[in-house]
Design an enzyme around this catalytic site. Sequence first.
Site, PDB file in Angstrom:
ATOM      1  N   CYS A 169      -1.788  13.971 -14.790  1.00 33.06           N
ATOM      2  CA  CYS A 169      -2.681  15.061 -15.179  1.00 33.06           C
ATOM      3  C   CYS A 169      -4.086  14.837 -14.312  1.00 33.06           C
ATOM      4  CB  CYS A 169      -2.904  15.242 -16.570  1.00 33.06           C
ATOM      5  SG  CYS A 169      -4.288  16.648 -16.714  1.00 33.06           S
ATOM      6  N   ALA A 183       9.509  -4.525  11.955  1.00 31.20           N
ATOM      7  CA  ALA A 183       9.727  -5.682  10.779  1.00 31.20           C
ATOM      8  C   ALA A 183      11.147  -5.794  10.555  1.00 31.20           C
ATOM      9  CB  ALA A 183       8.962  -5.018   9.544  1.00 31.20           C
ATOM     10  N   HIS A 236      -1.323   1.515  -4.221  1.00 31.59           N
ATOM     11  CA  HIS A 236      -1.755   2.718  -4.105  1.00 31.59           C
ATOM     12  C   HIS A 236      -0.932   3.839  -4.985  1.00 31.59           C
ATOM     13  CE1 HIS A 236      -3.693   1.835   0.086  1.00 31.59           C
ATOM     14  NE2 HIS A 236      -4.425   1.311  -1.055  1.00 31.59           N
ATOM     15  N   GLN A 241       0.838  -1.085   0.028  1.00 31.81           N
ATOM     16  CA  GLN A 241      -0.036  -0.003  -0.012  1.00 31.81           C
ATOM     17  C   GLN A 241       0.864   0.999   0.178  1.00 31.81           C
ATOM     18  OE1 GLN A 241      -3.349  -0.503   2.973  1.00 31.81           O
ATOM     19  NE2 GLN A 241      -1.765  -2.038   3.745  1.00 31.81           N
ATOM     20  N   ASN A 242       2.036   0.944   0.135  1.00 36.26           N
ATOM     21  CA  ASN A 242       3.077   2.255   0.056  1.00 36.26           C
ATOM     22  C   ASN A 242       3.145   2.845  -1.083  1.00 36.26           C
ATOM     23  OD1 ASN A 242       3.339   1.685   2.688  1.00 36.26           O
ATOM     24  ND2 ASN A 242       5.317   0.584   2.732  1.00 36.26           N
ATOM     25  N   ASN A 269       3.849  -6.534  13.567  1.00 37.27           N
ATOM     26  CA  ASN A 269       3.522  -5.205  14.027  1.00 37.27           C
ATOM     27  C   ASN A 269       3.675  -4.967  15.414  1.00 37.27           C
ATOM     28  OD1 ASN A 269       1.735  -2.838  14.292  1.00 37.27           O
ATOM     29  ND2 ASN A 269       0.810  -3.319  12.442  1.00 37.27           N
ATOM     30  N   PRO A 270       4.281  -3.995  15.606  1.00 38.88           N
ATOM     31  CA  PRO A 270       4.623  -3.652  17.368  1.00 38.88           C
ATOM     32  C   PRO A 270       3.362  -3.441  17.802  1.00 38.88           C
ATOM     33  CG  PRO A 270       5.613  -1.921  16.081  1.00 38.88           C
ATOM     34  CD  PRO A 270       4.898  -2.742  14.878  1.00 38.88           C
ATOM     35  N   GLU A 271       2.165  -3.105  16.991  1.00 36.98           N
ATOM     36  CA  GLU A 271       0.858  -2.791  17.695  1.00 36.98           C
ATOM     37  C   GLU A 271      -0.026  -3.612  17.310  1.00 36.98           C
ATOM     38  OE1 GLU A 271       0.101   1.318  18.273  1.00 36.98           O
ATOM     39  OE2 GLU A 271       2.057   2.087  18.125  1.00 36.98           O
ATOM     40  N   ASP A 292       5.938   4.933  -1.616  1.00 39.40           N
ATOM     41  CA  ASP A 292       7.229   5.578  -1.454  1.00 39.40           C
ATOM     42  C   ASP A 292       8.541   4.731  -2.360  1.00 39.40           C
ATOM     43  OD1 ASP A 292       8.029   3.059  -0.057  1.00 39.40           O
ATOM     44  OD2 ASP A 292       7.513   3.856   1.836  1.00 39.40           O
TER      45      ASP A 292
END
Length: 252
Positions: free
Chosen positions: A127, A231, A119, A101-102, A213-215, A104
């Site tokens: 445009c 990770a 994404h 989903q990144n 995941n830490p959370e 970057d």
Amino acid sequence: MQFASQLVERLRVAERVTVLTGAGVSAESGIPTFRDAQTGLWARYDPTELATPQAFVRNPRLVWDWYAYRRDVIEQAEPNPAHYALVDMEQHYANFTLITQNVDGLHWRAGSRNLFELHGNISRIRCFECAAPVTGWDDDGELPPRCPHCGGLGRPDVVWFGEGLPAPALREAERATERADVFLSIGTSAMVQPAASLPLRARRAGAYVIEINPEETSLAVIADEWLRGPAGVILPELFRQAGGERQSPEEG
Ligand code: NAD
Ligand code: ZN
């Protein structure tokens, strides 16, 4: 680091591995997740209100500046051991698909190739009106830059809230999800659909589902294993224990 033997064994014998990543996989590269992003200069804006077509129509310059700021952060960042472990996993497994989903581009920069950027990618501009790519714009010129074909405004080539995902990439992601022996969900809060539903689809199709995941997230109830931590620490070690070989020189 001690992992459940069942978990290590599943990864050791897996042939088809599919991975979904979110902003958390890039956190150790210094790229803020949406939650972390609510600090500093942009603290008074809610990302979900900047990342929409409505926001762009209302105030194109504000949205452009926010993405320009994020692009700067990303350009200075480097892939981390989690990105490189995923490159090694692509080499190792007969069938390996990475869904992110990144926006970057760090998975690509690290070397992942069987990759679906659901994404989009923040480094591309297209445009707003006709979707043609806008290239070669000048940061000192008029911003956002204009489309060379129709004069429309250039926008980042990412999927905004309220917009559809690229259908072919989503189809491929779903296929890989349903075929997976092992499905890993890494660094995503699993709140943005439709990517967030992929782990459940994988589980229903019989995959062993691992979350890193830490959370705690909403995946806790459906994952077979929740590995709690960053990770970049957990994934390389997990892959090593499952018999994987480290190839990416930069890792670790
Ligand atoms: P999110 O910001 O909602 O959630 C990030 C998750 O990562 C959280 O659950 C957090 O606990 C976890 N996390 C934090 N540090 C971690 C680490 N070191 N290792 C593993 N996990 C860690 O992100 P999301 O679920 O990807 O969804 C939000 C949307 O934000 C997506 O659409 C994405 O396109 C966009 N986004 C992308 C980037 C990027 O490209 N790097 C950055 C911010 C937001
Ligand atoms: Zn145009």
